[in-house]
Write a protein that holds these residues in place. Structure first.
Motif, mmCIF file in Angstrom:
data_model
loop_
_atom_site.group_PDB
_atom_site.id
_atom_site.type_symbol
_atom_site.label_atom_id
_atom_site.label_comp_id
_atom_site.label_asym_id
_atom_site.label_seq_id
_atom_site.Cartn_x
_atom_site.Cartn_y
_atom_site.Cartn_z
ATOM 1 N N LEU A 170 -2.098 7.744 2.890
ATOM 2 C CA LEU A 170 -1.392 7.250 4.063
ATOM 3 C C LEU A 170 -1.905 5.876 4.502
ATOM 4 C CD1 LEU A 170 -1.135 10.510 6.213
ATOM 5 C CD2 LEU A 170 0.701 9.364 4.952
ATOM 6 N N LEU A 171 -3.165 5.580 4.234
ATOM 7 C CA LEU A 171 -3.733 4.282 4.629
ATOM 8 C C LEU A 171 -3.044 3.115 3.925
ATOM 9 C CD1 LEU A 171 -7.536 5.174 4.872
ATOM 10 C CD2 LEU A 171 -5.881 4.876 6.732
ATOM 11 N N PRO A 172 -2.970 3.110 2.579
ATOM 12 C CA PRO A 172 -2.228 2.010 1.947
ATOM 13 C C PRO A 172 -0.740 2.010 2.284
ATOM 14 C CG PRO A 172 -2.891 3.639 0.314
ATOM 15 C CD PRO A 172 -3.616 3.968 1.572
ATOM 16 N N GLN A 173 -0.179 3.190 2.565
ATOM 17 C CA GLN A 173 1.224 3.227 2.976
ATOM 18 C C GLN A 173 1.409 2.499 4.301
ATOM 19 O OE1 GLN A 173 2.925 7.251 2.871
ATOM 20 N NE2 GLN A 173 1.568 7.742 1.175
ATOM 21 N N LEU A 174 0.518 2.767 5.249
ATOM 22 C CA LEU A 174 0.593 2.098 6.546
ATOM 23 C C LEU A 174 0.332 0.605 6.407
ATOM 24 C CD1 LEU A 174 -1.221 4.726 8.802
ATOM 25 C CD2 LEU A 174 1.229 4.205 8.733
ATOM 26 N N PHE A 175 -0.580 0.246 5.504
ATOM 27 C CA PHE A 175 -0.845 -1.170 5.250
ATOM 28 C C PHE A 175 0.407 -1.855 4.706
ATOM 29 C CE2 PHE A 175 -2.346 -4.513 2.258
ATOM 30 C CZ PHE A 175 -2.852 -5.398 3.208
ATOM 31 N N GLY A 176 1.104 -1.180 3.788
ATOM 32 C CA GLY A 176 2.340 -1.732 3.247
ATOM 33 C C GLY A 176 3.398 -1.899 4.318
ATOM 34 N N VAL A 177 3.511 -0.895 5.194
ATOM 35 C CA VAL A 177 4.480 -0.980 6.299
ATOM 36 C C VAL A 177 4.116 -2.135 7.226
ATOM 37 C CG1 VAL A 177 5.364 0.208 8.342
ATOM 38 C CG2 VAL A 177 5.107 1.452 6.187
ATOM 39 N N ALA A 178 2.821 -2.317 7.484
ATOM 40 C CA ALA A 178 2.378 -3.424 8.336
ATOM 41 C C ALA A 178 2.733 -4.770 7.718
ATOM 42 C CB ALA A 178 0.872 -3.330 8.582
ATOM 43 N N LEU A 179 2.560 -4.882 6.396
ATOM 44 C CA LEU A 179 2.942 -6.122 5.720
ATOM 45 C C LEU A 179 4.450 -6.367 5.844
ATOM 46 C CD1 LEU A 179 0.862 -6.053 2.394
ATOM 47 C CD2 LEU A 179 0.533 -7.556 4.373
#
Length: 318
Positions: A278-287
């Motif tokens: 979920l962490l890289p997913q949220l990072f991708g969404v933030a980008l």
């Protein structure tokens, strides 16, 4: 009967297919996003040439039918629909629809070409950020699932919730004057309509594949996705007149991806990775969010703002 044939037969009866062609669905989805971007720009240009109104105007489509640019946009919409149907027939909803986030940067790139305006360096950087964010989010989520049949008891609550949200957003838009808020509400309503259309289209394409044309024409999903598609088109045309593209398009593309993700999980039992993924997913969404906000601030978007009624009246005066 061979083991492979028995497996395929069981897959049909259970509503699941043993394998989907994800790379092919990605290719079709990207082609659909590009076609939609072309359609959006052409329809936007046409929408600015017809009278606007404070409420929904039934004659809007009739006025647009007289504009060749709008008709060209409709051809692009048809091409996008074909590519989308092929993508949904070969891949999960949770992969296909999030790829439509690319429609926003593609729309601005197409607009820069058709308007003979250069997309600035920060605009290209924002496009790269959106693409990178989408890649990171999808790679981390790794959506999967291959259900092709959805029972009616799953459809009823999904249809009720989506239709209720669309009606609420449309009413909220009518209470607001022309501008960003109204365009955003209509863009969000359009997004929900498009996501629901995609979910119904996916069911219809598999009915066509499994039962042939007769089954396709007798399935309620076929007429439901046609109706929601028309509704989405009507909302989109009004969103284009309600305010700047930068207000409606982000709500449309991001909303489409999020609602499609929810429908893919709840209707088609598709899944994404959880836990630390979920962490890289949220990072991708933030980008993605950062890239979208950056694209919203570039000067090119100002050229896509609908003129107000005073400007229109002044242009009509001799």
């Amino acid at each position: 009967m061979s083991g492979t044939s028995r497996s395929a037969s069981r897959a049909r009866r259970s509503g699941r297919w043993p394998k989907l062609h994800t790379p092919l669905s990605v290719l079709f989805a990207i082609c659909a996003a590009l076609s939609n971007a072309v359609a959006t720009v052409l329809q936007r240009k046409a929408a600015l040439t017809v009278p606007s109104s404070k409420g929904f105007r039934a004659g809007l489509i009739l006025d647009l039918l007289r504009r060749p640019v709008w008709l060209a946009g409709i051809l692009a919409v048809i091409a996008a629909a074909v590519c989308q149907a092929l993508a949904l027939a070969t891949g999960p909803l949770t992969i296909v629809q999030p790829l439509f986030i690319l429609e926003l940067p593609l729309t601005l790139i197409v607009a820069s070409l058709l308007m003979h305006r250069r997309l600035p360096g920060r605009g290209w950087l924002a496009v790269a950020v959106v693409v990178a964010g989408l890649g990171v989010a999808l790679a981390a989520a790794s959506p999967s699932g291959n259900r092709t049949h959805v029972e009616l008891d799953r459809w009823i609550p999904a249809l009720a919730v989506c239709m209720g949200l669309v009606a609420g957003l449309a009413l909220a838009a009518l209470r607001r004057p022309e501008g960003r808020a109204r365009a955003a509400c209509l863009g969000a309503a359009t997004a929900i309509s498009y996501a629901l259309t995609a979910a119904l289209m996916k069911a219809s394409t598999h009915i066509l594949e499994e039962q042939g044309l007769g089954g396709f024409l007798s399935a309620w999903q076929t007429y439901a996705f046609a109706a929601t598609g028309v509704c989405a088109l009507f909302l989109l045309e009004n969103a284009m007149q309600a305010g700047p593209l930068v207000a409606s398009q982000p709500a449309l593309t991001l909303g489409d991806a999020l609602v499609s993700l929810a429908l893919g999980i709840t209707l088609y039992e598709e899944s994404i990775r959880t836990g630390w993924w979920l962490l890289p997913q949220l990072f991708g969404v933030a980008l993605i969010a950062a890239g979208v906000l950056a694209l919203a601030r570039i000067p090119l978007t100002q050229a896509m703002v609908a003129p107000d009624e005073e400007d229109r009246a002044a242009e009509r005066m001799p």
